[in-house]
Design a protein around this motif. Structure first.
Motif, PDB file in Angstrom:
ATOM      1  N   ASP A   5       0.912  -1.099  -0.101  1.00 17.83           N
ATOM      2  CA  ASP A   5       0.140   0.050   0.010  1.00 17.83           C
ATOM      3  C   ASP A   5       0.872   1.096   0.029  1.00 17.83           C
ATOM      4  OD1 ASP A   5      -2.269  -1.411  -0.155  1.00 17.83           O
ATOM      5  OD2 ASP A   5      -2.791  -1.295   2.017  1.00 17.83           O
ATOM      6  N   TRP A   6       1.975   1.121   0.531  1.00 21.63           N
ATOM      7  CA  TRP A   6       2.963   2.403   0.463  1.00 21.63           C
ATOM      8  C   TRP A   6       3.392   2.616  -1.020  1.00 21.63           C
ATOM      9  CZ3 TRP A   6       8.173   2.652  -0.743  1.00 21.63           C
ATOM     10  CH2 TRP A   6       8.821   3.871  -0.693  1.00 21.63           C
ATOM     11  N   HIS A   7       3.810   1.654  -1.936  1.00 24.20           N
ATOM     12  CA  HIS A   7       4.066   1.693  -3.050  1.00 24.20           C
ATOM     13  C   HIS A   7       2.786   2.251  -3.833  1.00 24.20           C
ATOM     14  CE1 HIS A   7       6.270   0.924  -6.670  1.00 24.20           C
ATOM     15  NE2 HIS A   7       5.226  -0.010  -7.261  1.00 24.20           N
ATOM     16  N   ARG A   8       1.750   1.751  -3.556  1.00 20.80           N
ATOM     17  CA  ARG A   8       0.678   2.299  -4.321  1.00 20.80           C
ATOM     18  C   ARG A   8      -0.022   3.671  -4.022  1.00 20.80           C
ATOM     19  NH1 ARG A   8      -1.500  -3.556  -2.553  1.00 20.80           N
ATOM     20  NH2 ARG A   8      -0.784  -4.829  -4.154  1.00 20.80           N
ATOM     21  N   GLY A   9       0.604   3.962  -2.848  1.00 19.34           N
ATOM     22  CA  GLY A   9       0.203   5.346  -2.448  1.00 19.34           C
ATOM     23  C   GLY A   9      -1.018   5.428  -1.538  1.00 19.34           C
ATOM     24  N   ARG A  10      -1.449   4.371  -1.100  1.00 20.08           N
ATOM     25  CA  ARG A  10      -2.491   4.495  -0.115  1.00 20.08           C
ATOM     26  C   ARG A  10      -2.042   4.374   1.574  1.00 20.08           C
ATOM     27  NH1 ARG A  10      -4.937  -1.031  -2.177  1.00 20.08           N
ATOM     28  NH2 ARG A  10      -4.753  -0.528  -4.201  1.00 20.08           N
ATOM     29  N   LEU A  11      -0.621   4.324   1.581  1.00 15.11           N
ATOM     30  CA  LEU A  11      -0.114   4.476   2.858  1.00 15.11           C
ATOM     31  C   LEU A  11       1.234   5.496   2.782  1.00 15.11           C
ATOM     32  CD1 LEU A  11       0.015   2.977   5.716  1.00 15.11           C
ATOM     33  CD2 LEU A  11       2.023   1.572   4.718  1.00 15.11           C
ATOM     34  N   SER A  12       0.982   6.253   3.746  1.00 17.47           N
ATOM     35  CA  SER A  12       1.782   7.592   3.683  1.00 17.47           C
ATOM     36  C   SER A  12       3.229   7.213   4.374  1.00 17.47           C
ATOM     37  CB  SER A  12       1.482   8.493   4.426  1.00 17.47           C
ATOM     38  OG  SER A  12       1.382   8.334   5.747  1.00 17.47           O
ATOM     39  N   SER A  13       4.219   7.601   3.768  1.00 13.94           N
ATOM     40  CA  SER A  13       5.646   7.416   4.348  1.00 13.94           C
ATOM     41  C   SER A  13       5.559   7.477   5.805  1.00 13.94           C
ATOM     42  CB  SER A  13       6.662   8.331   3.826  1.00 13.94           C
ATOM     43  OG  SER A  13       6.600   8.073   2.338  1.00 13.94           O
ATOM     44  N   ARG A  14       5.186   8.749   6.270  1.00 13.02           N
ATOM     45  CA  ARG A  14       4.981   9.063   7.916  1.00 13.02           C
ATOM     46  C   ARG A  14       4.391   7.904   8.610  1.00 13.02           C
ATOM     47  NH1 ARG A  14       1.662  13.106  11.418  1.00 13.02           N
ATOM     48  NH2 ARG A  14       3.107  13.020  13.103  1.00 13.02           N
ATOM     49  N   ARG A  15       3.122   7.463   8.048  1.00 13.66           N
ATOM     50  CA  ARG A  15       2.277   6.337   8.847  1.00 13.66           C
ATOM     51  C   ARG A  15       3.265   5.043   8.834  1.00 13.66           C
ATOM     52  NH1 ARG A  15      -0.766   4.327  12.643  1.00 13.66           N
ATOM     53  NH2 ARG A  15      -1.902   2.523  11.830  1.00 13.66           N
TER      54      ARG A  15
END
Length: 117
Positions: A5-15
């Protein structure tokens, strides 16, 4: 949670950083990074140090109060520490003043008697 989800943009880097920072100390990632040292907490290390010091204290007491003709007692073996090698694995720090290693790490009866009198 899917880390893609981080790669897909659904999970922020901060999270993602917050999730990684708060992984459990005894989790699979910590065990992989730190081997068996991850299984010991600060409390476990302190307790092992206390047990080692108590064993040395008992050895000193028994050495000073034994008969003169009795054979010397064996120095107690410290509790092995995980994740370390060499003397620090056993909780030993045999350095003298200015970091010099003592030639005789275990005092004999006369040295102990001189120290305690």
């Amino acid at each position: 949670m899917d880390l893609l989800d981080w790669h897909r943009g659904r999970l922020s880097s901060r999270r993602l950083a917050v999730l990684l920072a708060h992984l459990p100390r005894d989790g699979a990632v910590a065990r992989e990074l730190h081997d068996e040292a991850a299984e010991w907490s600060v409390t476990d290390h302190l307790l092992a140090t206390v047990a080692d010091q108590l064993a040395v204290s008992n050895w000193m007491f028994a050495t000073v109060n034994r008969d003169e003709d009795a054979e010397p007692l064996d120095y107690p073996e410290p509790i092995p520490r995980p994740g370390a090698t060499g003397p620090e694995a056993m909780g030993e720090d045999r350095s003298g003043e200015a970091g010099q290693v003592s030639s005789s790490p275990v005092p004999d009866r006369t040295e102990l008697m001189r120290f305690f009198s």
